[in-house]
Design an enzyme around this catalytic site. Structure first.
Site, PDB file in Angstrom:
ATOM      1  N   GLU A  48      19.351 -15.021  61.755  1.00  0.00           N
ATOM      2  CA  GLU A  48      18.475 -14.312  62.685  1.00  0.00           C
ATOM      3  C   GLU A  48      17.025 -14.783  62.569  1.00  0.00           C
ATOM      4  OE1 GLU A  48      17.593  -9.641  63.921  1.00  0.00           O
ATOM      5  OE2 GLU A  48      18.592 -10.108  62.039  1.00  0.00           O
ATOM      6  N   LYS A 117      18.713  -9.860  71.526  1.00  0.00           N
ATOM      7  CA  LYS A 117      19.196  -8.708  70.773  1.00  0.00           C
ATOM      8  C   LYS A 117      19.005  -7.440  71.594  1.00  0.00           C
ATOM      9  CE  LYS A 117      18.701  -6.891  66.023  1.00  0.00           C
ATOM     10  NZ  LYS A 117      17.961  -7.130  64.754  1.00  0.00           N
ATOM     11  N   CYS A 154      22.887  -9.322  64.738  1.00  0.00           N
ATOM     12  CA  CYS A 154      22.677  -8.373  63.635  1.00  0.00           C
ATOM     13  C   CYS A 154      22.963  -6.925  64.040  1.00  0.00           C
ATOM     14  CB  CYS A 154      21.275  -8.537  63.056  1.00  0.00           C
ATOM     15  SG  CYS A 154      21.126  -7.849  61.374  1.00  0.00           S
ATOM     16  N   SER A 181      20.090  -9.425  57.039  1.00  0.00           N
ATOM     17  CA  SER A 181      20.496  -8.159  56.416  1.00  0.00           C
ATOM     18  C   SER A 181      20.018  -8.126  54.971  1.00  0.00           C
ATOM     19  CB  SER A 181      22.028  -8.022  56.464  1.00  0.00           C
ATOM     20  OG  SER A 181      22.449  -6.850  55.800  1.00  0.00           O
ATOM     21  N   LYS A 187      25.730  -3.683  48.987  1.00  0.00           N
ATOM     22  CA  LYS A 187      25.557  -3.877  50.432  1.00  0.00           C
ATOM     23  C   LYS A 187      26.691  -4.728  51.022  1.00  0.00           C
ATOM     24  CE  LYS A 187      22.840  -3.651  54.218  1.00  0.00           C
ATOM     25  NZ  LYS A 187      21.479  -4.204  54.201  1.00  0.00           N
ATOM     26  N   LEU A 297       2.655  -8.375  27.541  1.00  0.00           N
ATOM     27  CA  LEU A 297       3.902  -8.196  26.798  1.00  0.00           C
ATOM     28  C   LEU A 297       3.630  -7.200  25.675  1.00  0.00           C
ATOM     29  CD1 LEU A 297       6.815  -9.296  26.807  1.00  0.00           C
ATOM     30  CD2 LEU A 297       6.090 -10.972  25.094  1.00  0.00           C
ATOM     31  N   GLY A 300       7.627  -3.460  24.639  1.00  0.00           N
ATOM     32  CA  GLY A 300       8.505  -2.478  25.267  1.00  0.00           C
ATOM     33  C   GLY A 300       9.530  -3.137  26.177  1.00  0.00           C
ATOM     34  N   LYS A 527      -0.776   6.991  44.265  1.00  0.00           N
ATOM     35  CA  LYS A 527      -0.693   5.835  43.372  1.00  0.00           C
ATOM     36  C   LYS A 527       0.237   4.772  43.958  1.00  0.00           C
ATOM     37  CE  LYS A 527      -1.551   7.940  38.849  1.00  0.00           C
ATOM     38  NZ  LYS A 527      -1.041   8.068  37.467  1.00  0.00           N
TER      39      LYS A 527
END
Length: 558
Positions: A48, A117, A154, A181, A187, A297, A300, A527
């Site tokens: 597409e 489409k 699609c 997609s 999926k 780094l 954690g 945030k």
């Protein structure tokens, strides 16, 4: 009269275009056509809006962009005068009826058909109605060398419009569907079921060609396939890998049947999620022209898996890992961060933050006089680290990889202008327990296409120890949050499933905990609006899929 073909060799071009790089996408299309020609293909099916890249969003509103795409389509059509394969390729086209998400069908040096489409998606990550107009009517199949080919685009096969049935009634013998997609977990199964439903209704085999590659937060995983008229899987292409595969179709008394095509194994969910994160990071960095990346780094789990993803996606020489210790940084964290960097083979620097943090505290002494130490002082540590990473980025041109997981982003346990600094977050849509699962998986597997080493790349101690931001003495995440398995289940109910508090409590969760987490989720919206983009893994990520207001007083039941 055109002689009807009894054997049709259809190549599926599962490629990785770049939005806006019309010349580059055309070059990719030409290379794929040449490859398909060498394999004896009669026809090449692209995905597409391939020439534009998908999704092009508001680029479609620029007349110059539309002209460039149409010129590329015309040039590509002219290539087919060489007697080689015909092509079906996606491009935006501006016509009297509007600007359409279209395909151009070319053969013999000219455009033999255009199709538009009809069903424009306007949900989740899609907002095509913003920039496109739906095709004015269902257009019939295209006669290609004696074969009548229907070409829904699609979403035309996802809705209830009946486009496939109409094409069958108009004489189509086989359906070829170009798609963009995006990936989310499992999926592929959803796509298979959508196609099977259409095959049952129209009685025709359907080829589903899907785009590959990362585009901002969206990941296109390829995995193109076909379902035969008998409702069985005719072929299955690989996931997360570009390919030009030729499939052979034969005319029978019962219609067209696939006699040859790939049957690739589809990865399990941990491998698929990891490879999606890896592909998303690689394409974001490379398509935006960054030479390398830098991340903090900490010792954690979140920064460790991001470091592994960066090395796998880009190579050890393109990652700089920086440990920025303060007085609360444990010896375990210092050792774990160094062990992780050593296992990955990347550059590792230690930049203490004692002096800048103490400098901030000294500068603010008078303003803060008479107040208690708390989150403000903790956040100064995070913001000092964020400033250092951004300075490295500015000085050396490295993109900062930010490392917050979805659990933290949901409840606001991330610091603006601190650990949220960065250009891209590969684990933004992974809950904390998924981060652990993918870390364990990566220690036992090297995904295809990864540039990193085999073996344990995330030290076991990082996985086993209690997670902590180490912003105060003996701090752990669970001091102020429920255990992550509990938190993640509540968040999935609230975010992915939009469940009410009563329904979540009915699953066995404490009501006070659920209402508190719902409150934290809402108040952290401001945030998330300022957060870096990150790979979409779930059905509903923060960004395109979930658009809640920042100013919002609604609370379920109160």
């Amino acid at each position: 009269m055109t002689k009807k073909l009894d054997i049709l060799r259809i190549a599926i071009a599962q490629l990785n275009p770049t939005v806006g790089d019309v010349a580059g996408n055309l070059a990719k299309a030409r290379e794929a056509r040449a490859d398909a020609a060498r394999q004896g293909a009669d026809l090449v099916l692209y995905t597409e809006l391939f020439l534009a890249g998908y999704p092009p969003e508001d680029l479609v509103l620029k007349p110059a962009f539309l002209r460039a795409c149409e010129r590329a389509a015309e040039d590509f059509a002219a290539d087919t005068a060489d007697g080689g394969p015909g092509v079906i390729i996606g491009t935006p086209l501006k016509r009297k009826s509007g600007t359409h998400n279209s395909i151009v069908f070319a053969d013999g040096g000219k455009i033999i058909a255009e199709r538009y489409k009809l069903d424009l998606p306007n949900y989740g990550e899609f907002d095509e109605k913003r920039v496109f107009q739906a095709g004015p009517e269902i257009q019939g199949p295209v006669n290609f060398r004696g074969v009548r080919i229907g070409i829904p685009i699609c979403e035309d096969i996802w809705g209830e419009v009946g486009i496939c049935e109409t094409l069958a009634e108009s004489g189509a013998e086989i359906l070829l569907v170009p798609n963009g997609s995006p990936y989310y977990r499992a999926k592929i199964d959803v796509r298979h079921q959508v196609v099977i439903k259409q095959v049952i209704e129209c009685g025709l085999p359907m080829i589903y060609a899907n785009q590959l590659g990362g585009q901002d937060e969206l990941i296109f995983d390829g995995a193109s396939f076909a379902i035969g008229a008998d409702k069985t899987l005719a072929f299955q292409m690989s996931q997360f890998e570009d390919a030009v595969d030729v499939t052979i179709w034969k005319r029978t008394d019962n219609g067209w049947v696939c006699s040859q095509g790939p049957m690739s194994k589809i990865p399990d969910k941990e491998e698929a999620d990891y490879r999606a994160c890896m592909l998303g990071l690689r394409d974001y960095v490379n398509k935006n022209g960054f030479k390398n990346v830098v991340l903090g780094l900490s010792g954690g789990i979140d920064s460790a898996i991001c470091a592994a993803l960066a090395v796998d996606a880009l190579g050890e020489e393109r990652l700089r890992a920086v440990m920025m210790p303060y007085r609360y940084t444990s010896k375990d964290s210092l050792r774990d961060a160094e062990d992780c960097a050593r296992a990955l083979g990347c550059r590792y620097d230690i930049v203490p933050i004692f002096e800048p943090v103490e400098g901030f505290l000294h500068t603010l002494t008078q303003l803060f006089e008479g107040t208690k130490e708390g989150i403000t002082e903790e956040n100064l540590q995070s913001r000092a680290r964020g400033t250092i990473l951004m300075a490295i980025s500015n000085k050396f041109g490295s993109m900062v990889v930010t490392t917050g997981n979805k659990s933290e982003m949901s409840v606001g346990y991330a610091t603006l202008y601190g650990d949220m600094n960065g250009g891209f977050n590969p684990i933004k849509d992974l809950y904390k327990m998924q981060v652990y699962a993918l870390s364990r998986w990566r220690n036992s597997h090297v995904p295809p296409g990864a540039l990193g080493p085999s073996g344990e790349v995330i030290p076991k101690n990082i996985i086993d120890k209690a997670p902590s931001a180490e912003l105060r003495e003996n701090q752990t995440d669970q001091d102020s949050l429920p255990p992550y398995p509990v938190l993640d289940d509540i968040l999935e109910c609230l975010v992915e499933n939009e469940m009410g508090v009563d329904d979540i409590v009915a699953r066995g969760h404490d009501r006070a905990t659920v209402t508190r987490i719902e409150h934290l989720l809402y108040i952290a919206e401001y945030k998330r609006r300022q957060a870096a983009p990150g790979v979409k893994i779930t059905r509903k990520n923060f960004g395109r899929d979930r658009r809640y207001p920042i100013t919002n007083r609604f609370r379920d039941g109160g």
